[in-house]
Scaffold this active site. Structure first.
Site, PDB file in Angstrom:
ATOM      1  N   ASP A 112       0.832  -1.207   0.000  1.00  0.00           N
ATOM      2  CA  ASP A 112       0.000   0.000   0.000  1.00  0.00           C
ATOM      3  C   ASP A 112       0.867   1.257   0.000  1.00  0.00           C
ATOM      4  O   ASP A 112       0.633   2.197  -0.778  1.00  0.00           O
ATOM      5  CB  ASP A 112      -0.953  -0.001   1.200  1.00  0.00           C
ATOM      6  CG  ASP A 112      -0.254  -0.232   2.537  1.00  0.00           C
ATOM      7  OD1 ASP A 112       0.965  -0.545   2.548  1.00  0.00           O
ATOM      8  OD2 ASP A 112      -0.912  -0.088   3.580  1.00  0.00           O
ATOM      9  N   TYR A 113       1.875   1.285   0.842  1.00  0.00           N
ATOM     10  CA  TYR A 113       2.759   2.457   0.935  1.00  0.00           C
ATOM     11  C   TYR A 113       3.530   2.677  -0.361  1.00  0.00           C
ATOM     12  O   TYR A 113       3.566   3.794  -0.897  1.00  0.00           O
ATOM     13  CB  TYR A 113       3.725   2.268   2.095  1.00  0.00           C
ATOM     14  CG  TYR A 113       4.705   3.404   2.274  1.00  0.00           C
ATOM     15  CD1 TYR A 113       4.309   4.607   2.854  1.00  0.00           C
ATOM     16  CD2 TYR A 113       6.033   3.278   1.862  1.00  0.00           C
ATOM     17  CE1 TYR A 113       5.205   5.657   3.022  1.00  0.00           C
ATOM     18  CE2 TYR A 113       6.934   4.313   2.030  1.00  0.00           C
ATOM     19  CZ  TYR A 113       6.526   5.497   2.607  1.00  0.00           C
ATOM     20  OH  TYR A 113       7.416   6.534   2.772  1.00  0.00           O
TER      21      TYR A 113
END
Length: 289
Positions: free
Chosen positions: A154-155
């Protein structure tokens, strides 16, 4: 055509300025005689503390508590803030979890702050910059925005989007002949509390960056009109590794230690998770962003 923006006499807005390098950039901007520093932070208490520091340095400051991932809040606060010369999008969050370990709410929060906030803040302040034909839009992205990182799907994806956003915006502004500059900042590990006393696998090649150095170099880049800042310089070659065949790419990433977990850095799950320096007294984390 120079697109840099002098900090002296400029109105500078920094999101996430209540702590970390956001705070240090606010103090550095004050030292460079900025006309006014606008502090946007989720915490009113942190923002007010930084405002007091900035004003103690002799520079006017205002603080606003808001969630930059909320388009309505950004629009409302932008009205109160008024035109600015430098926008530094520094607010960011990371879960540090694998894809199947993170829930929907957490993923949406990462994208709201790391990616969508760029749209809301830039759309709010860019028209004024274009009208005056000067200003800088800065995105504090990450080295994870240059190559994908396991266990931080996600990051990494949000930071890839942040870099792509900034580069695409630069293309739009150039096509329109605008002097407004964009700057994508991609630092490797920064010596925040999480990485205190930790080294990377290859500390001479990939040193942990010092917060003060990062904040200083970002403002230097704003003034010089740079469009990309990668720290340390070795990291700028990492995207080129992606041109290798997949297996070769994976081996290089494994050698560098890119695909490890946050536990390798914090040591919170036991010393056996940490590599050791030759002296045995300094934890050596596997290099990863």
């Amino acid at each position: 055509m120079k697109r840099g923006t002098e900090i002296a006499g400029a109105k500078v807005l920094i999101t996430g300025a209540g702590s970390g390098i956001g705070r240090l950039m606010a103090l550095e901007a004050a030292a460079r005689d900025a006309a006014e520093i606008i502090i946007w932070d989720l915490s009113d208490e942190r923002g007010e503390a930084v405002r007091a520091e900035v004003e103690a340095a002799g520079t006017t400051a205002r603080t606003f508590a808001l969630n930059v991932g909320d388009a309505d809040q950004v629009a409302a606060m932008a009205e109160l803030t008024g035109p600015i010369d430098v926008l530094i999008n520094c607010a960011g969050i990371v879960t540090g979890k694998k894809l199947l370990e993170v829930d929907e709410a957490a993923v949406r929060r990462v994208y709201d702050v790391n990616t969508f906030a760029l749209y809301w803040t830039t759309r709010a302040f860019l028209p004024g910059m274009i009208e005056r034909d000067r200003g800088s839009v800065v995105t504090i992205a990450s080295a994870a925005g240059l190559t994908g990182v396991a266990r931080q799907t996600d990051y990494s994806a949000s930071k890839w989007a942040a870099v792509g956003f900034t580069e695409s915006l630069r293309g739009e502004l150039r096509a329109d002949g605008s002097r407004v500059n964009t700057l994508a900042v991609c630092p490797f590990y920064i010596n925040t509390g999480m990485f205190k006393g930790v080294q990377t696998k290859f500390p001479r090649l990939l040193p942990i960056l010092e917060e003060n150095d990062v904040s200083t170099r970002v403002l230097d880049a704003v003034e010089s009109g740079r469009e990309q800042l990668v720290m340390p310089s070795l990291v700028r070659w990492v995207p080129g590794v992606r041109l290798l065949p997949t297996r070769a790419f994976d081996r290089v990433m494994d050698f560098l230690g890119v695909n490890q977990t946050m536990d390798h850095f914090t040591g919170r799950t036991g010393k056996d998770r940490l590599h050791r320096s030759p002296s045995g007294d300094v934890p050596v984390a596997v290099a990863r962003h």
